[in-house]
Design a protein around this motif. Structure first.
Motif, PDB file in Angstrom:
ATOM      1  N   GLN A  19      41.300-116.056  29.699  1.00 10.19           N
ATOM      2  CA  GLN A  19      42.065-116.859  30.666  1.00 10.19           C
ATOM      3  C   GLN A  19      41.164-117.311  31.812  1.00 10.19           C
ATOM      4  O   GLN A  19      41.270-118.453  32.279  1.00 10.19           O
ATOM      5  CB  GLN A  19      43.234-116.042  31.197  1.00 10.19           C
ATOM      6  N   ARG A 254      46.905-126.684  27.602  1.00  7.35           N
ATOM      7  CA  ARG A 254      47.666-126.097  26.494  1.00  7.35           C
ATOM      8  C   ARG A 254      47.186-124.672  26.193  1.00  7.35           C
ATOM      9  O   ARG A 254      47.993-123.775  25.938  1.00  7.35           O
ATOM     10  CB  ARG A 254      47.528-126.975  25.243  1.00  7.35           C
ATOM     11  N   LYS A 257      48.487-122.237  28.773  1.00  2.00           N
ATOM     12  CA  LYS A 257      49.895-121.900  28.543  1.00  2.00           C
ATOM     13  C   LYS A 257      50.043-120.912  27.391  1.00  2.00           C
ATOM     14  O   LYS A 257      50.819-119.949  27.474  1.00  2.00           O
ATOM     15  CB  LYS A 257      50.690-123.171  28.259  1.00  2.00           C
ATOM     16  N   ASN A 258      49.269-121.134  26.311  1.00  2.00           N
ATOM     17  CA  ASN A 258      49.328-120.215  25.176  1.00  2.00           C
ATOM     18  C   ASN A 258      48.834-118.817  25.563  1.00  2.00           C
ATOM     19  O   ASN A 258      49.387-117.805  25.119  1.00  2.00           O
ATOM     20  CB  ASN A 258      48.488-120.756  24.017  1.00  2.00           C
ATOM     21  N   GLU A 260      48.953-117.483  28.571  1.00  2.00           N
ATOM     22  CA  GLU A 260      49.986-116.863  29.408  1.00  2.00           C
ATOM     23  C   GLU A 260      51.109-116.283  28.546  1.00  2.00           C
ATOM     24  O   GLU A 260      51.605-115.171  28.813  1.00  2.00           O
ATOM     25  CB  GLU A 260      50.541-117.880  30.398  1.00  2.00           C
ATOM     26  N   ASN A 261      51.502-117.029  27.515  1.00  2.00           N
ATOM     27  CA  ASN A 261      52.534-116.512  26.600  1.00  2.00           C
ATOM     28  C   ASN A 261      52.033-115.278  25.853  1.00  2.00           C
ATOM     29  O   ASN A 261      52.781-114.308  25.667  1.00  2.00           O
ATOM     30  CB  ASN A 261      52.948-117.596  25.612  1.00  2.00           C
ATOM     31  N   GLN A 262      50.758-115.325  25.437  1.00  2.00           N
ATOM     32  CA  GLN A 262      50.188-114.188  24.734  1.00  2.00           C
ATOM     33  C   GLN A 262      50.112-112.959  25.638  1.00  2.00           C
ATOM     34  O   GLN A 262      50.419-111.833  25.215  1.00  2.00           O
ATOM     35  CB  GLN A 262      48.786-114.553  24.226  1.00  2.00           C
ATOM     36  N   HIS A 264      52.024-112.347  28.162  1.00  4.17           N
ATOM     37  CA  HIS A 264      53.402-111.861  28.365  1.00  4.17           C
ATOM     38  C   HIS A 264      53.840-110.999  27.192  1.00  4.17           C
ATOM     39  O   HIS A 264      54.419-109.906  27.378  1.00  4.17           O
ATOM     40  CB  HIS A 264      54.341-113.053  28.539  1.00  4.17           C
ATOM     41  N   ASP A 265      53.568-111.444  25.975  1.00  2.00           N
ATOM     42  CA  ASP A 265      53.960-110.676  24.789  1.00  2.00           C
ATOM     43  C   ASP A 265      53.202-109.359  24.713  1.00  2.00           C
ATOM     44  O   ASP A 265      53.794-108.307  24.395  1.00  2.00           O
ATOM     45  CB  ASP A 265      53.703-111.501  23.523  1.00  2.00           C
TER      46      ASP A 265
END
Length: 298
Positions: A19, A254, A257-258, A260-262, A264-265
């Motif tokens: 990141q 993009r 964002k991916n 950040e989602n990763q 979070h999971d």
């Protein structure tokens, strides 16, 4: 459970590092877009000065208007094309879309084509039908390198024009249409047409009175034509670089964002496993306490 938690901690650490890299690349791309856009805007004023000089040439009688910029057809009616791609990756379909546009545009010309690729990544996507590929040029990474590149391209073009092997010159490049999008574009440099001359002749001098050309007017005219070619190629290169960085910026957004989602999971998964460990430890304590309290007294 402990091994699973350790593995998730490592994954979360690697994701944070990635990141940080993506954010750095996003910031660099945004900064590059600004400097290349500033270069394009500065060319507008410079081209206006060149246009005024050409206007003075057209509005004063020359002994003869040279045929070079308006009619350069030779027996070998071939086409010279400069295609601005990219040398670096992480630009999405920047080179693929440009190559598809180039192949479609050049397919309408049945003559032999001389192509200079500025940026080697677009080269592998170009059609080679009736095409002679010239030595590729490395794309500059900053404003400082554009002037040197344009000078080299002009020297090579002049050699072809003087050898009477080229009758038309074209630029193909990606041009920005907004802060985050771009589209492929083609521009015919030579020969100059009547529409271009009419636009130049209609330019108004700031103070209304035309200057008088001194010395050799024909040489002055040709020098201004060379400046026009310089500005056109420089602008194409700067717009291509701005488009490349816009494509990279879009890709980094993009990716961010991916990531950040990763994150979070992964964080949610880590918390769930950690909570399961805590619950299991509490459950073991409760069972141990019950076992101790239920032992018969001596």
């Amino acid at each position: 459970m402990t091994q699973a938690l350790s593995g998730l901690q490592r994954k979360i650490g690697y994701t944070h590092e990635l990141q940080s890299v993506v954010r750095t690349m996003k910031a660099l791309a945004a900064a590059n877009i600004v400097q290349f856009e500033d270069a394009v805007n500065s060319l507008i004023e410079y081209y206006y000065c060149v246009q005024l000089g050409l206007n003075a040439c057209f509005n004063q009688p020359l002994r003869s208007i040279p045929q070079y910029p308006f009619n350069i057809r030779h027996q070998d009616d071939s086409l010279a094309v400069i295609v601005f791609g990219s040398d670096q990756g992480l630009v999405g379909r920047f080179n693929e879309n440009l190559a598809e546009f180039s192949n479609h545009t050049l397919s309408t010309y049945q003559t032999k084509k001389h192509i200079w690729c500025v940026g080697e990544r677009v080269l592998q996507h170009l059609s080679t039908d009736n095409i002679q590929l010239e030595n590729p040029h490395q794309l500059p990474s900053s404003i400082d390198g554009i002037a040197e590149l344009v000078g080299e391209l002009l020297v090579e073009l002049e050699k072809l024009l003087n050898s009477h092997t080229v009758s038309q010159v074209m630029l193909i490049y990606n041009s920005p249409i907004s802060k985050s999008s771009y589209a492929p574009k083609s521009l015919r440099l030579l020969p100059l047409d009547k529409k271009w001359r009419k636009q130049v002749e209609q330019a108004n001098w700031p103070k209304g009175s035309l200057p008088e050309l001194l010395n050799d007017r024909e040489k002055t005219f040709l020098a201004l034509i060379k400046e026009y070619l310089y500005v056109a190629i420089y602008r194409a290169c700067a717009e291509s670089l701005a488009s490349e960085n816009a494509s990279r910026l879009s890709g980094m957004l993009r990716a961010e964002k991916n990531i950040e989602n990763q994150l979070h999971d992964l964080t949610l998964q880590y918390q769930q496993i950690r909570q399961q460990n805590i619950d299991q430890e509490l459950f073991d304590l409760i069972l141990g306490n019950e076992a101790l309290t239920q032992q018969p007294k001596r």
